[in-house]
Design an enzyme around this catalytic site. Structure first.
Site, PDB file in Angstrom:
ATOM      1  N   LYS A 144     -10.813  -1.078  10.152  1.00 41.15           N
ATOM      2  CA  LYS A 144     -10.875  -2.260   9.299  1.00 41.15           C
ATOM      3  C   LYS A 144     -11.267  -3.506  10.090  1.00 41.15           C
ATOM      4  O   LYS A 144     -11.340  -4.607   9.528  1.00 41.15           O
ATOM      5  CB  LYS A 144      -9.535  -2.473   8.588  1.00 41.15           C
TER       6      LYS A 144
ATOM      7  N   GLN B 172      -4.455  -5.360   6.890  1.00 48.83           N
ATOM      8  CA  GLN B 172      -5.389  -6.322   6.308  1.00 48.83           C
ATOM      9  C   GLN B 172      -5.388  -7.671   7.016  1.00 48.83           C
ATOM     10  O   GLN B 172      -6.313  -8.461   6.832  1.00 48.83           O
ATOM     11  CB  GLN B 172      -5.059  -6.533   4.822  1.00 48.83           C
TER      12      GLN B 172
ATOM     13  N   CYS C 207      -4.655   2.353  -3.814  1.00 51.42           N
ATOM     14  CA  CYS C 207      -3.442   2.874  -3.166  1.00 51.42           C
ATOM     15  C   CYS C 207      -2.282   1.894  -3.318  1.00 51.42           C
ATOM     16  O   CYS C 207      -1.514   1.669  -2.381  1.00 51.42           O
ATOM     17  CB  CYS C 207      -3.682   3.183  -1.687  1.00 51.42           C
TER      18      CYS C 207
ATOM     19  N   HIS D 196       0.868  -1.190   0.000  1.00 55.13           N
ATOM     20  CA  HIS D 196       0.000   0.000   0.000  1.00 55.13           C
ATOM     21  C   HIS D 196       0.901   1.235   0.000  1.00 55.13           C
ATOM     22  O   HIS D 196       2.027   1.189   0.487  1.00 55.13           O
ATOM     23  CB  HIS D 196      -0.854  -0.043   1.276  1.00 55.13           C
TER      24      HIS D 196
ATOM     25  N   ASP E 268       3.075  -4.464   8.177  1.00 58.09           N
ATOM     26  CA  ASP E 268       1.829  -3.742   7.954  1.00 58.09           C
ATOM     27  C   ASP E 268       0.702  -4.760   8.116  1.00 58.09           C
ATOM     28  O   ASP E 268       0.463  -5.598   7.239  1.00 58.09           O
ATOM     29  CB  ASP E 268       1.820  -3.133   6.549  1.00 58.09           C
TER      30      ASP E 268
END
Length: 414
Positions: A231, A208, A371, A127, A205
């Site tokens: 999220k 997700q 993104c 991202h 990261d």
């Protein structure tokens, strides 16, 4: 329903927005969960309760409202630490989002540790939030940004990673646990183990992954992990940065002022204890408190069951979408290697046109570069359409999505 499977219909009753009709009376089919998830009543009510009954600033005052607000805020930190199995609440920093959390690492740790000719390794699936901060840092320091490539099936080219590590110049590895486009679940433990063999720290990261599967930072052994509340059923405006305490203790502060201080004199300041040293100013108190309700909700379900549901619905959706003429699917075909995200194109229909047609059927999907323009360039496309699933999505909704997709194909004569 098999034993242990989610009672999705029962879960759906907790989400007021899912009762909404759109586009002239069509049921809302919300398949844009990789962008943000919907919120259960428990989260909405927790925020309402704070503003209605104990709205106050935290950490400073000694009156009852302040004490109640402070306790609720810090209880969220305890729950967030437990959720990812951090060793201590001192390793949990609240930020606005994953983006700010990664930037905090780049500005604080990065500027103290990255030097000229050093290398930072990321991947082609990242991202923008895990690209741009490192571009800024490497340009400022005269360092170099290196990319692990992705193959045609959506998997990282691990031989390239090994070559970078063997160069002896890598000072940081920063990688997504799960791609927001391909759905690829990266071999994160292997990535971290290989980096640690060379004494290199790793940032994960988890934007997700943390909402969709069990995540254990101690087992993973990453130095840094970033993720967002919105999220995972929580409010917008709340992110979490996990940092191993021994690393965090050596990092200079990110922003100055407010709660990150212990004493301020004319020409010097003594900083607050961890983690408050990195939380300057009045935070997003209400939404952090709302985030606690989201964590409670997911804990009650169980993250193993969340993951099982997404594997089931993603397998069903992939089987259905493969039968639609003209569709190209991106990312791993094996559902065990991917999250509940399906990015695709259909014929020469532009994703924005497709999203408009889907919207006419009450189906909310995402279109664009997500993104992730570096990945779009690698795939040689300008954009894709993306359907992404969560705990409240049903196979019937997938059927509606496929029917709308078939209608778009007919309209464009594909």
């Amino acid at each position: 329903m098999q034993k242990g499977a989610l009672d999705v219909e029962k879960i759906r009753q907790d989400f007021p927005i899912l009762k909404r009709k759109v586009m002239g009376g069509k049921p809302l089919v919300y398949l844009d969960n990789a962008a943000t998830t919907q919120k259960p009543l428990a989260v909405i009510n927790a925020i309402h309760d704070y503003y209605t009954n104990y709205n106050s600033n935290i950490h400073r005052a000694v009156h009852q409202l302040a004490e109640e607000a402070t306790k609720a805020y810090e209880d969220t930190r305890v729950k967030a630490a437990k959720f990812i199995n951090a060793r201590s609440t001192e390793e949990i920093i609240f930020t606005r989002n994953t983006t700010e959390a990664i930037n905090l690492v780049a500005y604080s740790w990065g500027r103290a540790n990255i030097k000229k000719d050093d290398k930072i390794v990321i991947t082609e699936i990242e991202h923008h939030s895990n690209i741009v901060p490192w571009q800024i840092l490497t340009q400022e320091k005269g360092a170099k940004l290196e990319y692990i490539g992705v193959d045609d099936d959506g998997y990282l080219k691990m031989h390239e990673y090994k070559e970078y590590l063997d160069s002896g110049k890598v000072k940081l590895v920063s990688v997504s646990h799960m791609s927001n486009v391909l759905g690829t679940i990266t071999p994160i433990k292997e990535i971290i183990k290989m980096a640690h063999e060379k004494g290199i720290p790793v940032l994960v990261d988890g934007a997700q992954s943390v909402p969709h599967m069990p995540v254990d930072v101690q087992s993973m052994d990453c130095e840094f992990m970033a993720f967002s509340a919105h999220k995972m059923l929580g409010p917008t405006g709340v992110g979490v940065l996990y940092v191993q305490r021994d690393v965090l203790e050596k990092m200079p502060p990110f922003m100055g002022g407010g709660d990150m201080i212990r004493e301020v004199h004319k020409y010097e300041t003594r900083y607050n204890d961890l983690p408050y040293k990195f939380e300057g100013g009045t935070p997003n108190i209400a939404d952090v408190i709302g985030f606690a309700a989201a964590i409670d909700y997911l804990e009650k379900i169980g993250m193993d069951r969340v993951r099982e549901h997404e594997i089931d619905i993603t397998r069903y959706a992939l089987d259905k979408i493969r039968n639609v003429k003209g569709v190209t699917i991106y990312g791993p075909i094996n559902v065990k290697d991917r999250g509940g995200v399906i990015s695709f194109n259909i014929g020469d229909i532009h994703p924005h046109d497709l999203a408009t047609i889907m919207n006419d059927h009450g189906v909310a999907i995402r279109s664009g570069h997500h993104c992730a323009q570096v990945l779009m360039e690698r795939l040689d496309v300008s954009a894709t359409s993306r359907a992404s699933f969560y705990i409240y999505n049903t196979k019937e909704e997938v059927d509606t999505f496929i029917e709308a997709l078939s209608e778009a194909r007919r309209l464009f004569k594909i």
